[in-house]
Scaffold this active site. Structure first.
Site, mmCIF file in Angstrom:
data_model
loop_
_atom_site.group_PDB
_atom_site.id
_atom_site.type_symbol
_atom_site.label_atom_id
_atom_site.label_comp_id
_atom_site.label_asym_id
_atom_site.label_seq_id
_atom_site.Cartn_x
_atom_site.Cartn_y
_atom_site.Cartn_z
ATOM 1 N N HIS A 199 -18.963 -10.037 -60.920
ATOM 2 C CA HIS A 199 -18.054 -10.203 -59.787
ATOM 3 C C HIS A 199 -16.854 -11.097 -60.107
ATOM 4 C CE1 HIS A 199 -20.235 -13.989 -59.388
ATOM 5 N NE2 HIS A 199 -19.321 -14.398 -58.545
ATOM 6 N N LYS A 203 -11.590 -13.546 -63.543
ATOM 7 C CA LYS A 203 -11.126 -14.891 -63.912
ATOM 8 C C LYS A 203 -10.481 -14.906 -65.291
ATOM 9 C CE LYS A 203 -14.309 -17.866 -61.324
ATOM 10 N NZ LYS A 203 -15.414 -18.838 -61.479
ATOM 11 N N HIS A 228 -7.887 -12.610 -58.660
ATOM 12 C CA HIS A 228 -8.928 -12.336 -59.651
ATOM 13 C C HIS A 228 -9.818 -11.139 -59.296
ATOM 14 C CE1 HIS A 228 -11.770 -14.808 -57.187
ATOM 15 N NE2 HIS A 228 -12.683 -14.072 -57.775
ATOM 16 N N HIS A 251 -14.016 -6.262 -53.865
ATOM 17 C CA HIS A 251 -14.034 -6.646 -52.444
ATOM 18 C C HIS A 251 -15.003 -7.784 -52.098
ATOM 19 C CE1 HIS A 251 -11.445 -3.309 -51.403
ATOM 20 N NE2 HIS A 251 -12.265 -2.452 -52.000
ATOM 21 N N HIS A 252 -15.554 -8.509 -53.081
ATOM 22 C CA HIS A 252 -16.573 -9.500 -52.740
ATOM 23 C C HIS A 252 -16.022 -10.724 -52.017
ATOM 24 C CE1 HIS A 252 -15.140 -11.093 -56.643
ATOM 25 N NE2 HIS A 252 -15.589 -12.268 -56.229
ATOM 26 N N ASP A 281 -22.945 -14.664 -53.858
ATOM 27 C CA ASP A 281 -21.940 -15.535 -54.467
ATOM 28 C C ASP A 281 -21.829 -16.849 -53.701
ATOM 29 O OD1 ASP A 281 -19.797 -16.470 -55.990
ATOM 30 O OD2 ASP A 281 -18.313 -15.364 -54.818
#
Length: 359
Positions: A199, A203, A228, A251-252, A281
C-alpha cells in the site's frame, strides 16, 4: 512423514499430517468397498466404477474437511467464526478439486491395469500425470517470483523510510485478518495481503527529506506526500497478478465521508480492498512507534477505529478487525526506538498539523 515442516512442533505436525491421510484413505476405501467399487473396477464396469470412485472421493474430502476444520476452528488465526458455513465449504472445495483430478487418474490407471492391455497400458497414464506435475511446478515457481517481486519493492520502501520498517508486512497481516473474518475466499485473502504489503510502495516517489522531515509539513509538502497513492498505483499497474490489490494501493487513503485523497471518493465508491487496507493501515500506524508519535495500546487503537467508523472507516472492516484481534491477539513490532519529535494525535492515528500524518 518425510516432507519438510516449516513450523514446530515438527514431530506432532508430521504425525498429524500423516494420520489425517490414513484416516481419510481408510474411510474412503471402506465406502468404496461397500458400494461395490472393487468389483466394478475388476470387471471394468463403466459407469459403475466411476460412480463408486466419485463417492469415495467425496468421503475422502469430507473426512479431511472435518479433521482440518476441527483443528482450525479453535486455533488462533484459523477459520473465521462470523461465517462458519462459508469457511467450512471453502475448506471442502479446496480439497475436492485436486483430489478429484488425482482420483480420476488413479481410476484410469486401475481400469487400464485390469484391461486386456495390462500394466503396459496403465503406464500411459503417467504421461498426463507428468504434464500435470510440470504445470503444478510452474505455478509454484511463478508464485515464488511474485513473492520475490513484492519483497524487493517492500525492502526498497523500508530502506527509504526506516521509521516504518515492518509496517507493510504488519498491514498485510491485519488485512488478512479482516478478509478472513469477512469470509473471503483464500485467493482474495492472499490478494488483500499483497494489497496491505504494497500500500505504501508509492513512497519511493516521495522525496526522502519529506518522509523524515523534522517539523511541520507545509501545505505544498503535504500535497507532495498525498501523491504517494498515485505513484504506487503507477508502479504496480502493470503487475497483473495483483488484481484488486492495485485499487487498494490507489485508494487506501480515501475516507467514507468523501474527505480523503487522492480523489475524494465516498462510501461504496471506494473499492472494498481499499476499505480493508485503510483500517489495517490506521491500526498499525496507531500501535507502532513512529518518528512523530508513541505507540498506543491495542485496545485504545481499536476504540479509536470504532469511534471513526462510519465517517472515516467502513464499519464492517472495523468490526471484523476488532473481532479477529479479540480472538487471536496482536503483537506488533515497534518500528522506532524513540520518537524524535512530539505530535498531537488526531482521529484514527492521524497526526493533526504534524509531519507524517498517516504517511
Amino acid at each position: 512423514l518425510l516432507l519438510p515442516v516449516e513450523h514446530g512442533p515438527r514431530l506432532a505436525r508430521r504425525l498429524w499430517r500423516t494420520g489425517r491421510l490414513v484416516v481419510a484413505v481408510w474411510a474412503a476405501s471402506l465406502v468404496h468397498l461397500k458400494t461395490g467399487g472393487r468389483d466394478a473396477v475388476a470387471h471394468c464396469d463403466m459407469p459403475g466404477a466411476l460412480a463408486t470412485a466419485g463417492v469415495a472421493v467425496l468421503v475422502f474430502c469430507l473426512v479431511l474437511t472435518l479433521l482440518d476444520g476441527g483443528v482450525l476452528v479453535p486455533a488462533p488465526g484459523g477459520l473465521p467464526r462470523s461465517r462458519p458455513v462459508a469457511a467450512w465449504w471453502r475448506l471442502f472445495l479446496g480439497s475436492l478439486a485436486p483430489l478429484t483430478v488425482h482420483g480420476l487418474a488413479g481410476l484410469m490407471m486401475a481400469l487400464l491395469w485390469r484391461s486386456p492391455y495390462g500394466p503396459v497400458a496403465a503406464l500411459l497414464v503417467l504421461l498426463p500425470m507428468g504434464v500435470s506435475w510440470w504445470a503444478f511446478a510452474q505455478y509454484h515457481r511463478e508464485r515464488a517470483a511474485h513473492q520475490a517481486t513484492i519483497r524487493a519493492l517492500v525492502q526498497a520502501v523500508d530502506i527509504k523510510d526506516g521509521y516504518t520498517r515492518g509496517h507493510s508486512e504488519r498491514v498485510g497481516r491485519a488485512s488478512m485478518l479482516i478478509a478472513r473474518e469477512l469470509g473471503m475466499d483464500d485467493e482474495r485473502v492472499e490478494t488483500l495481503r499483497f494489497a496491505g504489503i504494497l500500500h505504501d510502495v508509492g513512497k519511493l516517489g516521495v522525496p526522502t527529506r519529506l518522509l523524515t522531515k523534522n517539523g511541520p509539513l507545509t501545505a505544498e509538502e503535504r500535497r507532495v506526500i498525498e501523491l504517494h497513492p498515485e505513484y504506487g498505483h503507477e508502479m504496480v499497474r502493470g503487475i497483473s497478478f495483483l488484481g484488486e490489490a492495485r485499487a487498494a494501493v490507489l485508494h487506501h487513503h480515501e475516507r467514507l465521508d468523501g474527505t480523503g485523497y487522492p480523489y475524494g471518493l465516498a462510501g461504496g465508491q471506494i473499492p472494498e480492498s481499499a476499505r480493508v487496507v485503510a483500517v489495517a493501515d490506521a491500526f498499525d500506524a496507531m500501535t507502532s512507534t513512529r518518528s512523530y508519535s508513541r505507540a498506543r495500546p491495542v485496545p485504545v487503537a481499536l476504540e479509536e477505529l470504532e469511534r471513526c467508523a462510519g465517517t472515516h472507516f467502513d464499519p464492517r472492516m472495523v468490526k471484523a478487525l476488532v473481532t479477529a484481534i479479540g480472538r487471536t491477539g496482536w503483537h506488533p513490532a515497534v518500528t522506532a526506538d524513540e520518537p524524535r519529535r512530539t505530535a498531537v494525535p488526531g482521529p484514527a492515528g492521524q497526526v493533526t498539523g504534524r509531519p507524517g500524518a498517516r504517511r
